[in-house]
Scaffold this motif. Sequence first.
Motif, PDB file in Angstrom:
ATOM      1  N   TYR A  73      31.705  44.235  44.473  1.00  0.00           N
ATOM      2  CA  TYR A  73      31.642  45.290  43.458  1.00  0.00           C
ATOM      3  C   TYR A  73      32.132  46.639  43.941  1.00  0.00           C
ATOM      4  O   TYR A  73      32.581  47.467  43.148  1.00  0.00           O
ATOM      5  CB  TYR A  73      30.228  45.403  42.879  1.00  0.00           C
TER       6      TYR A  73
ATOM      7  N   GLY B 129      35.687  47.644  42.924  1.00  0.00           N
ATOM      8  CA  GLY B 129      35.952  48.081  41.561  1.00  0.00           C
ATOM      9  C   GLY B 129      36.270  49.554  41.444  1.00  0.00           C
ATOM     10  O   GLY B 129      37.400  49.934  41.077  1.00  0.00           O
TER      11      GLY B 129
ATOM     12  N   LEU C 106      40.208  50.910  41.278  1.00  0.00           N
ATOM     13  CA  LEU C 106      40.490  51.449  39.955  1.00  0.00           C
ATOM     14  C   LEU C 106      40.864  52.930  40.029  1.00  0.00           C
ATOM     15  O   LEU C 106      41.860  53.365  39.439  1.00  0.00           O
ATOM     16  CB  LEU C 106      39.277  51.261  39.039  1.00  0.00           C
TER      17      LEU C 106
ATOM     18  N   ILE D  93      34.839  38.054  39.681  1.00  0.00           N
ATOM     19  CA  ILE D  93      35.095  38.774  38.438  1.00  0.00           C
ATOM     20  C   ILE D  93      35.719  40.142  38.692  1.00  0.00           C
ATOM     21  O   ILE D  93      36.586  40.598  37.931  1.00  0.00           O
ATOM     22  CB  ILE D  93      33.798  38.895  37.604  1.00  0.00           C
ATOM     23  N   THR D  94      35.323  40.818  39.781  1.00  0.00           N
ATOM     24  CA  THR D  94      35.899  42.134  40.086  1.00  0.00           C
ATOM     25  C   THR D  94      37.400  42.026  40.298  1.00  0.00           C
ATOM     26  O   THR D  94      38.182  42.802  39.738  1.00  0.00           O
ATOM     27  CB  THR D  94      35.229  42.746  41.334  1.00  0.00           C
TER      28      THR D  94
ATOM     29  N   ARG E  89      39.396  39.633  39.280  1.00  0.00           N
ATOM     30  CA  ARG E  89      40.082  39.186  38.063  1.00  0.00           C
ATOM     31  C   ARG E  89      40.362  40.380  37.140  1.00  0.00           C
ATOM     32  O   ARG E  89      41.402  40.435  36.486  1.00  0.00           O
ATOM     33  CB  ARG E  89      39.254  38.121  37.330  1.00  0.00           C
ATOM     34  N   ILE E  90      39.430  41.324  37.096  1.00  0.00           N
ATOM     35  CA  ILE E  90      39.625  42.521  36.274  1.00  0.00           C
ATOM     36  C   ILE E  90      40.658  43.447  36.903  1.00  0.00           C
ATOM     37  O   ILE E  90      41.582  43.939  36.239  1.00  0.00           O
ATOM     38  CB  ILE E  90      38.280  43.254  36.074  1.00  0.00           C
ATOM     39  N   LEU E  91      40.518  43.692  38.204  1.00  0.00           N
ATOM     40  CA  LEU E  91      41.396  44.637  38.890  1.00  0.00           C
ATOM     41  C   LEU E  91      42.835  44.148  38.996  1.00  0.00           C
ATOM     42  O   LEU E  91      43.760  44.952  39.162  1.00  0.00           O
ATOM     43  CB  LEU E  91      40.860  44.922  40.297  1.00  0.00           C
TER      44      LEU E  91
ATOM     45  N   ARG F 280      44.889  43.404  36.942  1.00  0.00           N
ATOM     46  CA  ARG F 280      45.779  43.970  35.924  1.00  0.00           C
ATOM     47  C   ARG F 280      46.282  45.368  36.286  1.00  0.00           C
ATOM     48  O   ARG F 280      47.266  45.836  35.711  1.00  0.00           O
ATOM     49  CB  ARG F 280      45.074  44.002  34.567  1.00  0.00           C
TER      50      ARG F 280
END
Length: 369
Positions: free
Chosen positions: A102, A105, A109, A129-130, A132-134, A136
């Motif tokens: 985490y 993130g 970002l 999940i972190t 997978r989001i980052l 992009r």
Amino acid sequence: MRVILTGGGTGGHIYPALAIAKGLLARDANTKILYVGIQDGMEARLVPEAGIAFKGISGKGLPRRLSLETIKVIGKSFKALWETKNILREFHPDLVVGTGGYVSGPVVLTASLFNVPTLLHEQNALPGITNRILARVVRRVMVTFPESIAHFGVKNKLELVGLPVRKEIGQISREAGAKRFGLRPDQLTLLVTGGSRGARTLNQAMIAVLEYLAKRPDIQVIWATGTVTYAETIDEFGKRGISWECPQWRVLEYLKDMPEALACADLYVGRAGAASLAELMVAGIPSVLIPYPFAAENHQEHNAQALVQAGAAQIILDSECDGERLWKEVDRLISQPALLAQMGVAAKAIAQPKALDKIVDLCQANAWR
């Protein structure tokens, strides 16, 4: 070049970042590195111990259920964004690299919002999940397993690089490895470990396996029970009337010499953390994997399945792992030397021994100068 590394929560995120730091410094001693992690996380201790500069920020993983704690965590995350912005202004990085957890993130970002080049490294077959989001917002995503590619929606950013392992892995002779443990290099050797703290399910099953192996002096064993479970494991030997001090067994609390152990091992039994599997692949060791059932998003089972699909491993779920089941699998494999050799070749075929070089190359290619 000035680089910020970030990743935390578990050793699986911290150790790859430290390996990258060492790789960057080995390539260019003038590189300036700052590690940004959670201020009260394990990285706050491990990173300075490794000689890397550290800055702590606020943060905590989101609870799995919505609660008052969730609001507190979100508040900490916003605070972490502000703290990261100040760190970026002070350090002026040419590159930010996240390895998951985490803490990655807010750091990755914020860096992307300031147009600082950013990279991610994902060590597991099932991405967190972190990451997978980052994925992009970063320039490139470096992955360890090809199986993880399907879980990212940005295929054009992905690079299969592997996971850095210690340079000694695969470089020590079988004779030298066996000598380190006072064992014979010409006898089949079983290597067992549930990690530094231990794995209670695995340990209980292994005690039963050793009851079978007590009748097989031709089979050597190196078994690290883990620091937390060592005393209870030795007590259990006594309750069952088994002498754990057989001349062909090495029952240890903690395994300090993993490169030597892998050098003389013919079969590995243990958990399926990404770092352990990367070393098994480079060393070409077949394995029986018992994934940790409480790993985030069950990622260890996905890691294990990647090796199973390649023909390099067999898997036993933690819920199914008892002495009889484990012995049946171990006995089947050690009774077939040709199969063990075939699995070892399969493990080596999917290894990425140049992982660190590939990662450092990508860091240098994407950084500002």
